[in-house]
Scaffold this motif. Structure first.
Motif, PDB file in Angstrom:
ATOM      1  N   GLU A  17       0.822  -1.370   0.109  1.00  0.00           N
ATOM      2  CA  GLU A  17       0.101   0.022  -0.094  1.00  0.00           C
ATOM      3  C   GLU A  17       0.713   1.103  -0.014  1.00  0.00           C
ATOM      4  O   GLU A  17       0.397   2.401  -0.397  1.00  0.00           O
ATOM      5  N   GLY A  18       2.078   1.239   0.393  1.00  0.00           N
ATOM      6  CA  GLY A  18       2.842   2.244   0.345  1.00  0.00           C
ATOM      7  C   GLY A  18       3.032   3.052  -0.980  1.00  0.00           C
ATOM      8  O   GLY A  18       3.207   4.300  -1.023  1.00  0.00           O
ATOM      9  N   TYR A  19       2.827   2.292  -2.060  1.00  0.00           N
ATOM     10  CA  TYR A  19       2.756   2.808  -3.475  1.00  0.00           C
ATOM     11  C   TYR A  19       1.571   3.176  -4.260  1.00  0.00           C
ATOM     12  O   TYR A  19       1.284   3.539  -5.019  1.00  0.00           O
ATOM     13  N   ARG A  20       0.380   2.730  -3.219  1.00  0.00           N
ATOM     14  CA  ARG A  20      -0.895   2.948  -3.712  1.00  0.00           C
ATOM     15  C   ARG A  20      -1.419   4.371  -4.330  1.00  0.00           C
ATOM     16  O   ARG A  20      -1.764   4.696  -5.190  1.00  0.00           O
ATOM     17  N   ALA A  21      -1.119   5.330  -3.309  1.00  0.00           N
ATOM     18  CA  ALA A  21      -1.819   6.798  -3.615  1.00  0.00           C
ATOM     19  C   ALA A  21      -0.873   7.223  -4.855  1.00  0.00           C
ATOM     20  O   ALA A  21      -1.376   7.940  -5.588  1.00  0.00           O
ATOM     21  N   ARG A  22       0.577   6.972  -4.793  1.00  0.00           N
ATOM     22  CA  ARG A  22       1.095   7.342  -5.896  1.00  0.00           C
ATOM     23  C   ARG A  22       0.824   6.826  -7.328  1.00  0.00           C
ATOM     24  O   ARG A  22       0.544   7.357  -8.516  1.00  0.00           O
ATOM     25  N   MET A  23       0.491   5.428  -7.254  1.00  0.00           N
ATOM     26  CA  MET A  23      -0.028   4.703  -8.390  1.00  0.00           C
ATOM     27  C   MET A  23      -1.514   5.505  -9.072  1.00  0.00           C
ATOM     28  O   MET A  23      -1.834   5.682  -9.994  1.00  0.00           O
ATOM     29  N   LEU A  24      -2.382   5.765  -8.041  1.00  0.00           N
ATOM     30  CA  LEU A  24      -3.671   6.369  -8.233  1.00  0.00           C
ATOM     31  C   LEU A  24      -3.362   7.741  -9.020  1.00  0.00           C
ATOM     32  O   LEU A  24      -4.278   7.993  -9.644  1.00  0.00           O
ATOM     33  N   ASP A  25      -2.559   8.403  -8.260  1.00  0.00           N
ATOM     34  CA  ASP A  25      -2.227   9.571  -8.913  1.00  0.00           C
ATOM     35  C   ASP A  25      -1.907   9.484 -10.304  1.00  0.00           C
ATOM     36  O   ASP A  25      -2.103  10.395 -11.323  1.00  0.00           O
ATOM     37  N   GLY A  26      -1.012   8.535 -10.885  1.00  0.00           N
ATOM     38  CA  GLY A  26      -0.688   8.200 -12.057  1.00  0.00           C
ATOM     39  C   GLY A  26      -1.782   7.806 -12.878  1.00  0.00           C
ATOM     40  O   GLY A  26      -1.818   8.204 -14.092  1.00  0.00           O
TER      41      GLY A  26
END
Length: 286
Positions: free
Chosen positions: A268-277
């Motif tokens: 989940e640590g990369y979830r927010a950045r992935m969703l921004d992408g």
């Protein structure tokens, strides 16, 4: 665990291992600096069993070099070990960055160009499999079916149903989002700055997930985590091999696969950045 006798067997020529410095671990393998009896230092990745992973890396490096790419020389490889020259990386200046941009453009546009997307070897990124089945057709469908869909499945445990639906929208709209058609190009496939060494006045590429893909993918990966003199790299690239109009709007689309890889690997640590992408990729169609 590194087996000294296996290093000696793979390198041949009567060379002996004099010293080994352990450099830690990465994914499923350990990393080592090995000094040989002939005075050379080499870099060794070692694992108890990485059938396919080291072979794919070795094949990718050789294939990129065959296309004129500044790829590291493969000294030896088997299922348990990959041996490269030791390449100490130094801080590079703008001139070296511009040279890299031109060399990357030359590698992407080398002739003869690949006939299909994918590669004639089983692919990996880190130690996760990539479907490299050679495929003739258009890049958008290949990217959706061979990269986005498999890694969306791997990442689902760290995503909500709404997150999954958002990525699925990108897949559904891929033909619009992908921009003008591009022929298959020799791409590194994991071209973040940590996979570029600067032992002198030019770069050397390591750790590829090499395949025939879209050339904007490598440029987008350079931008994902940043690279020194990035503007100079891309400007030199664009001068040598002009990029299609609208590339900036497509960066997020090309970054979506590596971001899904990071969610699959690290959670989940990369979830927010992935969703921004994902949102940026969808906005690129506007």
């Amino acid at each position: 665990m590194l087996r000294r006798e296996r290093v000696e067997e793979l390198l041949g020529g009567g060379v002996r291992v004099e010293r080994v410095a352990d450099l830690g671990a990465s994914h499923s393998w350990t990393l080592h600096r090995v000094v040989l009896s002939d005075g050379r230092a080499v870099f060794v990745k070692a694992a108890s069993d990485q059938a396919g992973v080291f072979a794919a890396e070795a094949a990718g490096l050789r294939w990129l070099a065959d296309g004129g790419g500044p790829a590291a020389e493969v000294l030896a490889a088997d299922d348990h070990m990959l041996i490269l020259p030791w390449l100490p990386s130094r801080t590079q200046g703008a001139d070296a960055a511009e040279r890299f941009g031109r060399e990357l453009a030359a590698m992407h546009t080398a002739s003869p160009a690949p006939a299909a997307y994918g590669a004639p070897w089983e692919g990996f990124i880190a130690d996760l499999p990539l479907d490299n089945t050679p495929t003739v057709g258009e890049w958008p469908r290949w990217y959706a079916e061979r990269r986005l869909e498999p890694f969306l499945r791997r990442a689902r445990r760290s995503l909500t149903a709404a997150d999954v639906r958002l990525v699925e929208r990108v897949i559904e709209e891929i033909d619009v989002l992908a921009g003008p058609p591009e022929p298959p190009a020799r791409v590194h496939g994991d071209l973040w700055s940590g996979n570029i060494l600067w032992p002198g006045g030019r770069c050397v590429l390591i750790d590829p997930a090499a395949h025939a893909g879209h050339r904007e993918t490598d440029l987008a990966m350079l931008e994902l985590f940043g690279a020194p003199h990035l503007d100079r790299i891309i400007a030199a690239y664009d001068e040598a091999a002009p990029l299609a109009e609208g590339r900036r709007e497509r960066v997020a689309l090309h970054q979506l696969h590596p971001l899904l890889v990071h969610v699959a690997l690290f959670g989940e640590g990369y979830r927010a950045r992935m969703l921004d992408g994902v949102r940026a990729a969808l906005a690129g169609a506007g």
